[in-house]
Design a protein around this motif. Structure first.
Motif, PDB file in Angstrom:
ATOM      1  N   SER A 169      30.816 -14.540  -3.524  1.00  0.00           N
ATOM      2  CA  SER A 169      30.946 -14.924  -2.127  1.00  0.00           C
ATOM      3  C   SER A 169      31.173 -13.677  -1.281  1.00  0.00           C
ATOM      4  N   THR A 171      32.107 -13.632   1.697  1.00  0.00           N
ATOM      5  CA  THR A 171      33.274 -13.870   2.562  1.00  0.00           C
ATOM      6  C   THR A 171      34.563 -13.521   1.853  1.00  0.00           C
ATOM      7  N   THR A 172      34.733 -14.072   0.645  1.00  0.00           N
ATOM      8  CA  THR A 172      35.990 -13.865  -0.083  1.00  0.00           C
ATOM      9  C   THR A 172      35.924 -12.637  -0.979  1.00  0.00           C
ATOM     10  N   LYS A 176      33.350 -17.235  -7.674  1.00  0.00           N
ATOM     11  CA  LYS A 176      34.010 -18.539  -7.778  1.00  0.00           C
ATOM     12  C   LYS A 176      33.172 -19.455  -8.649  1.00  0.00           C
TER      13      LYS A 176
END
Lengths: 222, 111
Positions: A169, A171-172, A176
């Motif tokens: 990801s 964003t993070t 995940k």
């Protein structure tokens, strides 16, 4: 599951046993051909499909002359009675939530329905074709449902070991785990009815004319 | 008169198909014939009267057309049709059409 019915054709009575898997698949294939012929309003093809359908259901093949000389309502009654007797008894999730919008595969052919069922069961249990075709339909569907559930579990295990299951990801800035999606029939649950209370202020006011002819009157809540 | 065979019945259902929505509203047998007659006249398919008689009586179309030409009175033709439909009831034919997938609906009880 084991039952039989009697039908009348051309003045003679025939006993029709409930179909085992082999005969059931034949009937389903012919029924599909009947539906296609009906869509094209092809009378000759429809008559031929009806003859083959009834003949396939009988222990001894039906003579064409008997079929041709029978009144139309005897033929229809025989078809409907046989089809009704061979309806699948029981609720199976794999059938209940089966997708009806799927197009035939490019390698489809008239006998693929029968061969695919035999293929799935033979591969899982090493049964012979005769043993498989002698199953009751409900047993066969139950076995196939379990085979598909086991395959899904295997796929999920293999998926969990692959990097595809851990997308990155942006964003993070982390990976995940995303589990493999289950087919609809494995996750769908029956919706339980929940009793809800309506605000009295939402109730209709004035004279209510009900469908059964009675009347009610509600006054606005103060 | 004997009932039709299955091939003829399928052809009759195909002839009835465009008029089923009106036929199911009929209150009695006489009105069924009237509805069909009006439907054929509207669609300019009056030849279907001869076709229906030929299919239900198991005779050749030429023979039926000759008979109609010899006795063209509407009442006689309607009597022939009514007789044929007595042996091959329209409500049963419409239900058969639904069972076969030719029609989208079955017969509704007028009562």
């Amino acid at each position: 599951m084991d039952s039989s019915i009697n039908i009348n054709l051309g003045g003679a009575e025939y006993t029709v046993p409930r179909a085992r898997l082999g005969t059931h698949l034949t009937l389903e294939t012919i029924h599909a051909e009947l539906i296609d012929a009906a869509a094209e309003e092809d009378s000759g093809a429809m008559s031929d499909s009806l003859f083959r359908y009834i003949s396939a259901a009988l222990p001894d093949r039906l003579e064409r002359d008997v079929f041709s000389q029978s009144p139309w309502y005897e033929v229809l009654n025989a078809f409907i009675t046989i089809a009704t007797m061979n309806l699948i008894d029981g609720e199976f999730a794999i059938l209940k939530y089966a997708r009806s919008d799927l197009l035939p595969v490019p390698w489809n052919h008239p006998q693929r329905l029968r061969i695919s069922w035999i293929h799935i069961l033979a591969k899982a249990y090493n049964w012979t074709r005769e043993e498989i075709e002698n199953l009751w339909v409900e047993d066969a569907i139950g076995f196939i449902q379990e085979i598909e559930a086991d395959e899904q579990a295997n796929k999920e295990f293999i998926h969990s070991l692959s990097e595809v299951a851990y997308p990155y990801s942006e964003t993070t800035k982390k990976h995940k785990y995303v589990p493999l999606q289950k087919p609809l029939w494995m996750v769908k649950r029956a919706v339980e009815e929940v009793e809800t209370l309506l605000d009295r202020r939402m109730l209709p006011i004035g004279v209510i004319h009900h469908a059964d002819g009675t009347e009610s009157e509600y006054e606005a809540v103060q | 008169m004997e009932p039709m065979k299955i091939g003829a019945a399928i052809e009759v259902i195909k002839i009835l198909k465009p008029h089923v929505d009106e036929l199911v509203k009929a209150e009695d047998g006489a009105s069924l014939i009237g509805i069909l007659s009006k439907g054929f006249a509207k669609d300019k398919t009056d030849e279907n009267i001869g076709r229906l008689l030929a299919l239900m009586e198991g005779k050749k179309l030429d023979e039926i057309n000759e008979r109609i030409a010899a006795n063209p009175e509407v009442s006689i033709v309607f009597m022939n049709l009514a007789g044929a439909f007595t042996v091959n009831p329209i409500p049963d034919l419409i239900d058969a059409g639904l069972a076969l997938g030719i029609l989208d609906r079955g017969w509704e009880d007028a009562a």
